[in-house]
Design a protein around this motif. Sequence first.
Motif, mmCIF file in Angstrom:
data_model
loop_
_atom_site.group_PDB
_atom_site.id
_atom_site.type_symbol
_atom_site.label_atom_id
_atom_site.label_comp_id
_atom_site.label_asym_id
_atom_site.label_seq_id
_atom_site.Cartn_x
_atom_site.Cartn_y
_atom_site.Cartn_z
ATOM 1 N N GLU A 118 -6.241 12.689 -16.232
ATOM 2 C CA GLU A 118 -6.766 13.207 -14.821
ATOM 3 C C GLU A 118 -8.219 13.096 -14.739
ATOM 4 O O GLU A 118 -8.764 12.364 -13.832
ATOM 5 C CB GLU A 118 -6.561 14.786 -14.548
ATOM 6 N N ASP A 121 -9.502 9.612 -14.255
ATOM 7 C CA ASP A 121 -9.110 8.619 -13.193
ATOM 8 C C ASP A 121 -10.145 8.481 -12.184
ATOM 9 O O ASP A 121 -10.835 9.238 -11.907
ATOM 10 C CB ASP A 121 -7.613 9.360 -12.689
ATOM 11 N N THR A 155 3.408 8.691 1.414
ATOM 12 C CA THR A 155 3.650 8.981 -0.003
ATOM 13 C C THR A 155 4.384 7.699 -0.675
ATOM 14 O O THR A 155 5.084 7.002 -0.093
ATOM 15 C CB THR A 155 4.860 9.975 0.189
ATOM 16 N N ARG A 157 6.637 6.255 -2.930
ATOM 17 C CA ARG A 157 7.552 6.762 -3.983
ATOM 18 C C ARG A 157 8.139 5.733 -4.716
ATOM 19 O O ARG A 157 8.313 4.656 -4.556
ATOM 20 C CB ARG A 157 8.743 7.344 -3.133
ATOM 21 N N GLN A 166 9.167 10.180 -8.362
ATOM 22 C CA GLN A 166 7.525 10.394 -8.242
ATOM 23 C C GLN A 166 7.329 10.229 -6.629
ATOM 24 O O GLN A 166 7.727 9.227 -6.106
ATOM 25 C CB GLN A 166 6.923 9.408 -9.043
ATOM 26 N N PHE A 168 3.147 9.950 -4.670
ATOM 27 C CA PHE A 168 1.769 10.339 -4.619
ATOM 28 C C PHE A 168 1.386 9.933 -3.288
ATOM 29 O O PHE A 168 1.701 8.666 -2.561
ATOM 30 C CB PHE A 168 1.057 9.478 -5.697
ATOM 31 N N ASP A 173 -3.728 11.775 -3.215
ATOM 32 C CA ASP A 173 -3.782 11.712 -4.668
ATOM 33 C C ASP A 173 -4.754 10.890 -5.070
ATOM 34 O O ASP A 173 -4.970 10.856 -6.318
ATOM 35 C CB ASP A 173 -2.278 11.545 -5.048
ATOM 36 N N LYS A 220 -0.196 7.432 -11.484
ATOM 37 C CA LYS A 220 -0.975 7.350 -10.219
ATOM 38 C C LYS A 220 -1.326 5.791 -10.227
ATOM 39 O O LYS A 220 -1.379 5.305 -8.804
ATOM 40 C CB LYS A 220 -2.376 8.190 -10.166
ATOM 41 N N ALA A 223 1.248 3.987 -8.317
ATOM 42 C CA ALA A 223 1.307 4.174 -6.984
ATOM 43 C C ALA A 223 0.192 3.071 -6.394
ATOM 44 O O ALA A 223 0.668 2.202 -5.388
ATOM 45 C CB ALA A 223 1.169 5.572 -6.577
#
Length: 284
Positions: A118, A121, A155, A157, A166, A168, A173, A220, A223
């Motif tokens: 995190e 990122d 989102t 997915r 999942q 984000f 995010d 992430k 995504a």
Amino acid sequence: MSAEPYIGRLAPSPTGLLHLGHAATFWTAFVHARQHKGTLLLRNEDLDPQRSRQEYIDAMIEDLHWLGIAWTPPMFAQSQRTAQYRAAFERLLATGTVYPCTCSRRDLARMIQAPHEESDDEPVYDGHCRPIAEASSDTLEPGVNYRFRVPDGETIRFTDRNLGAQGFIAGIDFGDFLVWRKALTTDPADVGLPSYQLACVVDDAETNITEVVRGEDLLKSTARQILLQRALGMRTPAYFHAHLLRDEHGTRLAKRHDALALRTLREHGLTPADVLAKVARFQR
Ligand code: GLU
Ligand code: ZN
């Protein structure tokens, strides 16, 4: 219809020694390829000329061999593929999904490395340079960075093969992320570099990767990469994000901890089987 052949990849960055965490993911990637009687490629993620070192490339090959991980040669290097990344970037320009960003930010230095955890990122961009509407462009401004415009509120997915469903939210995010870094020298041959996100999707697509195995700290990024694949008309591979290694208290084993370098463990007399047993104990 016969099942499509499995192609996986190992994608180490030669910016340090492989440690226990790498052993965990790379062993999983190796086992998956073997179970599917597939192919496993070795991709040297040496985009960062400042941090990549030949001694780490040599060490990673030696450590992978020692652990018993086999791949299909030849290894290929991202530093040799700038033209392919550039071509993909120019296609993005034409789609209007990227825009020049003149903000100077601390994270620029790191954008060609995969973001892990995190804390490091890529921060959600505040949108300072974002144009009001998408606009395609065939002129490239030198000396600026480029960002990908994410579809705010959507989102993204995907179903992870290890972690399940999942999602984000773009703009929350993660934000407009960097895709191209400006040249840092005045050499006319220097056109800059792709970000990790762009190089990764171009390589995964061009080498026909069917399953990406990597650490869950890159969820992430998946995504973001799905958005790039969509913009570039590329197929999305399957994803398997491996659990990070944690000790008995649930604390993440520090990545750059020298004591966890595979060669340190080897020098202390551990066998490959001992290392894999350690991995199994900490991976949950
Ligand atoms: N070189 C990247 C890393 O250090 C690999 C990321 C990926 O597997 O896409 O984690
Ligand atoms: Zn900006």
